[in-house]
Write an enzyme that holds these catalytic residues in place. Structure first.
Site, PDB file in Angstrom:
ATOM      1  N   CYS A 105       0.486  -1.071  -0.065  1.00 20.83           N
ATOM      2  CA  CYS A 105       0.056   0.071  -0.103  1.00 20.83           C
ATOM      3  C   CYS A 105       0.666   1.799   0.066  1.00 20.83           C
ATOM      4  O   CYS A 105       0.764   2.019  -0.918  1.00 20.83           O
ATOM      5  CB  CYS A 105      -0.393  -0.307   1.117  1.00 20.83           C
ATOM      6  N   CYS A 216       7.787   4.166   5.630  1.00 16.34           N
ATOM      7  CA  CYS A 216       7.069   4.192   4.757  1.00 16.34           C
ATOM      8  C   CYS A 216       7.510   3.282   3.664  1.00 16.34           C
ATOM      9  O   CYS A 216       7.116   2.877   2.712  1.00 16.34           O
ATOM     10  CB  CYS A 216       6.051   5.154   4.176  1.00 16.34           C
TER      11      CYS A 216
HETATM   12  S1  SF4 Z   1       0.528   4.527   5.504  1.00 18.07           S
HETATM   13 FE1  SF4 Z   1       0.655   3.289   4.072  1.00 18.07          FE
HETATM   14  S2  SF4 Z   1      -0.207   1.436   4.355  1.00 18.07           S
HETATM   15 FE2  SF4 Z   1      -0.964   2.542   5.536  1.00 18.07          FE
HETATM   16  S3  SF4 Z   1      -2.698   3.720   4.162  1.00 18.07           S
HETATM   17 FE3  SF4 Z   1      -0.476   4.767   4.290  1.00 18.07          FE
HETATM   18  S4  SF4 Z   1      -0.348   4.355   2.339  1.00 18.07           S
HETATM   19 FE4  SF4 Z   1      -1.340   2.718   2.857  1.00 18.07          FE
END
Ligand code: SF4
Length: 225
Positions: A105, A216
């Site tokens: 993600c 991240c």
């Molecule tokens: S922190 Fe990373 S994993 Fe979580 S919603 Fe945001 S983009 Fe997606």
């Protein structure tokens, strides 16, 4: 020269970065350290190309802070957006990808959009708001590093600051900050991946809670000289 910067204060580091890299980027997640850097840059007259990753999943308080910072400092904080909406991502990968595969993600919504934005902007260096005491991965960060992932010089003006230093500056200068910080959220990211922390917990314990993930993927890896 970069060794000398290890003992310089944050305004001097910002001025150096601006002199050496006239096209200087700053990707901020709008955390309190980022707010401090915007305040310092305004005071020093340092022009930054400021942008934030709008994953579409930020807290309402974060979106409100974004507008407050723009108004306070007379700047535009550009939005860098993923190639797919949250709904399109769900259609391709299933609902709540962040809960099943947060690395995937973050790659879609943060890392790849950031790489594209950096390439398009054409700057050679960028500012980061990281501090050494935030995570073990950041403990050895230097003021100036080579960001191997993005092919940029990475400048960390606050690397020697503590949380106390940050809040002292915020309160002394009336810097706008996210009200969630006053509600147990020392570190704020996307809403689905951020919880409040209990007193005494690690300040980043609320990020990707229950997983081994701590970053991240934007700030790693770097080459330290
Ligand atoms: S922190 Fe990373 S994993 Fe979580 S919603 Fe945001 S983009 Fe997606």
């Amino acid at each position: 020269m970069t060794d000398e910067l290890e003992t310089q204060d944050a305004p001097a580091i910002l001025r150096w970065a601006s002199r050496e890299h006239p096209k200087l980027g700053f990707a901020t997640g709008l955390g309190v350290e980022g707010c401090v850097l915007l305040d310092l840059a305004a005071k020093e007259g340092v022009a930054l190309d400021v942008f934030t990753l709008d994953t579409g999943l930020l807290f309402p308080e974060t979106y409100a802070l974004w507008r407050r910072l723009e108004a306070r400092y007379g700047i535009t904080i550009r939005a860098v957006t993923p190639p797919v909406t949250v709904e399109e991502q769900a259609a391709r990968h299933g609902d709540a990808l962040w809960a099943r595969d947060p690395d995937a993600c973050c790659k879609i919504r943060k890392v790849e959009p950031l790489a594209a934005a950096v390439a398009a902007a054409g700057f050679t260096a960028w500012i980061s708001a990281i501090r050494r005491d935030q995570t073990p991965e950041r403990a050895n960060a230097r003021v100036v590093e080579r960001d191997a992932k993005f092919g940029l010089v990475k400048v960390n003006p606050l690397v020697r600051w503590t949380s106390t230093d940050v809040w002292r500056h915020v309160l002394a200068n009336d810097v706008p900050y996210n009200p969630l910080h006053d509600q147990g959220f020392p570190s704020i990211g996307c809403a689905p991946c951020t919880t409040a922390v209990a007193p005494g917990e690690d300040p980043r314990a609320g990020r990707w809670r229950g997983t081994a993930k701590t970053e991240c993927g934007i700030h790693l890896p770097v080459v330290r000289s």
